[in-house]
Motif scaffolding. Structure first.
Motif, mmCIF file in Angstrom:
data_model
loop_
_atom_site.group_PDB
_atom_site.id
_atom_site.type_symbol
_atom_site.label_atom_id
_atom_site.label_comp_id
_atom_site.label_asym_id
_atom_site.label_seq_id
_atom_site.Cartn_x
_atom_site.Cartn_y
_atom_site.Cartn_z
ATOM 1 N N LEU A 56 0.796 -1.524 0.632
ATOM 2 C CA LEU A 56 0.023 0.197 0.093
ATOM 3 C C LEU A 56 1.111 1.598 0.250
ATOM 4 O O LEU A 56 0.565 2.882 -0.690
ATOM 5 N N ILE A 57 2.377 1.032 0.453
ATOM 6 C CA ILE A 57 2.841 2.389 0.494
ATOM 7 C C ILE A 57 3.442 2.823 -0.652
ATOM 8 O O ILE A 57 2.911 3.688 -1.342
ATOM 9 N N GLN A 61 2.105 5.528 -2.583
ATOM 10 C CA GLN A 61 4.092 6.538 -2.898
ATOM 11 C C GLN A 61 3.325 7.367 -1.757
ATOM 12 O O GLN A 61 3.572 8.526 -1.895
ATOM 13 N N LEU A 62 3.345 6.694 -0.332
ATOM 14 C CA LEU A 62 3.048 7.081 1.019
ATOM 15 C C LEU A 62 4.221 7.812 1.080
ATOM 16 O O LEU A 62 5.312 7.665 0.649
ATOM 17 N N PRO B 22 4.488 -0.492 8.588
ATOM 18 C CA PRO B 22 4.636 0.865 8.315
ATOM 19 C C PRO B 22 4.488 1.756 9.414
ATOM 20 O O PRO B 22 4.710 2.842 8.871
ATOM 21 N N ALA B 23 4.014 1.598 10.306
ATOM 22 C CA ALA B 23 4.217 2.429 11.941
ATOM 23 C C ALA B 23 5.481 2.678 12.159
ATOM 24 O O ALA B 23 5.743 3.899 12.075
ATOM 25 N N LEU B 24 6.858 2.245 11.787
ATOM 26 C CA LEU B 24 8.434 2.838 11.844
ATOM 27 C C LEU B 24 8.283 3.332 10.669
ATOM 28 O O LEU B 24 9.162 4.912 10.210
ATOM 29 N N LEU B 25 8.227 2.816 9.339
ATOM 30 C CA LEU B 25 8.281 3.419 7.667
ATOM 31 C C LEU B 25 7.660 5.037 7.821
ATOM 32 O O LEU B 25 8.203 5.832 7.703
#
Lengths: 136, 186
Positions: A56-57, A61-62, B22-25
């Motif tokens: 998803l990221i 392109q978060l 994802p939290a850390l990214l």
């Protein structure tokens, strides 16, 4: 203090490790004896959620909260992945803890695990000392 | 509160652990990984002119805050969110461990193996000190541990992490099935 947010994530992570009994030596024994699904379920579902989140990221392109593009470091293969991996596996089954649970066990009041953590730090230090002589 | 105080099932814990990635990214481009903290501690405290420890560890200090958080989280979970007691493990595991010489099943770790009293016995030394050494040496040699390789590495679809994770498991199986029964008898 820009690092406090990472500490808060660590607190939540530590709570999860204790509450799901990942820090239990018995749970790791159960896993390696193939007598329970618990640990496989935890690691497996964590990976599935991680894969979806990273896709998803990438897809959207978060950016980080500071508006930086997200970079995922590349892991290059070297034979240390194999030799070191096997050595860590041996240690994991003895201590019943990988590095994360070591920290959580100390917080949970198992003070003696401080000796295990210090020894792990010593192991890392010795690796740094001899790494040029090791096959990679 | 009762539900919180009971052990949490895998399908709650696993996904939340996965969300750490994802939290850390998103919070600052940090790759989930815990064994690196051991390297940073070496670099900060005992670099000893070893090139592997000559880098700006302060740039990686987020990782030290993260593991400090894990210690605090362990404290909070145990003190406020748990009913003390044994891990709810498979009876077959208990039976084989009893057979191999483990006596205490009252907590998360067997006290007859992991305690200050045992630290200066041969068995205690092997389980606490030698075991810890293998964890610290092996993870750094492998370039990561369960978090950095198995979760972060595989989540980002990197095959070297899958290789490393398979080796973690092979090492663990070999130890549990072939060596551990002898170590427990020390």
């Amino acid at each position: 203090m820009k690092n406090i947010k990472f500490m808060i994530v660590g607190v939540l992570f530590g709570i999860i490790l204790v509450k799901s009994e990942v820090i239990s030596w018995f749970r790791i024994q159960e896993m390696f004896r193939l007598q329970a699904f618990h640990m496989y379920g935890i690691i497996g579902s964590a990976i599935v959620v991680g894969i979806i989140a990273i896709q998803l990221i990438k897809h959207f392109q978060l950016k980080t909260i500071n508006k930086e593009p997200i970079i995922i470091p590349e892991k290059k293969f070297h034979w240390g992945n194999v030799y070191g991996g096997l050595i860590f596996g041996l240690g994991w089954a003895i201590t019943g803890a990988c590095p994360g649970p070591l920290f959580a066990e100390i917080g949970s009041g198992f003070g003696v695990i401080l000796a295990t953590l210090l020894s792990a730090i010593a192991g890392t230090w010795i690796y740094g000392l001899v790494r040029e002589k090791l096959p990679h | 509160m009762d539900i919180i105080k009971q052990p949490w099932p895998w399908y709650i814990a696993g996904p939340i652990i996965g969300l750490t990635v994802p939290a850390l990214l998103l919070l600052g481009n940090k790759a989930f990984g815990i064994s690196s903290s051991l390297r940073h501690i070496c670099a900060a405290c005992v670099p000893s002119h070893i090139s592997f420890f000559k880098y700006d560890w302060k740039k990686e200090s987020w990782n030290l805050f993260f593991v400090l958080g894990i210690v605090i989280g362990g404290f909070i979970a145990t003190l406020f969110l748990s009913d003390p007691g044994a891990a709810n493990i498979n009876q077959d595991t208990i039976r084989s461990l009893k057979h191999e010489g483990v006596r205490d099943f009252s907590g998360l770790l067997p006290q007859d193996v992991f305690s200050f009293k045992q630290l200066f016995t041969l068995r205690g030394f092997v389980f606490m000190v030698l075991g810890g050494f293998l964890v610290g040496f092996g993870t750094r040699y492998a370039g990561g541990c369960t978090s950095g390789h198995a979760i972060m590495g595989i989540s980002s679809l990197q095959w070297p992490s899958l290789v490393a994770t398979c080796c973690f498991m092979i090492g663990g199986f070999a130890m549990t099935w072939f060596i551990l029964p002898y170590l427990l008898k020390l």
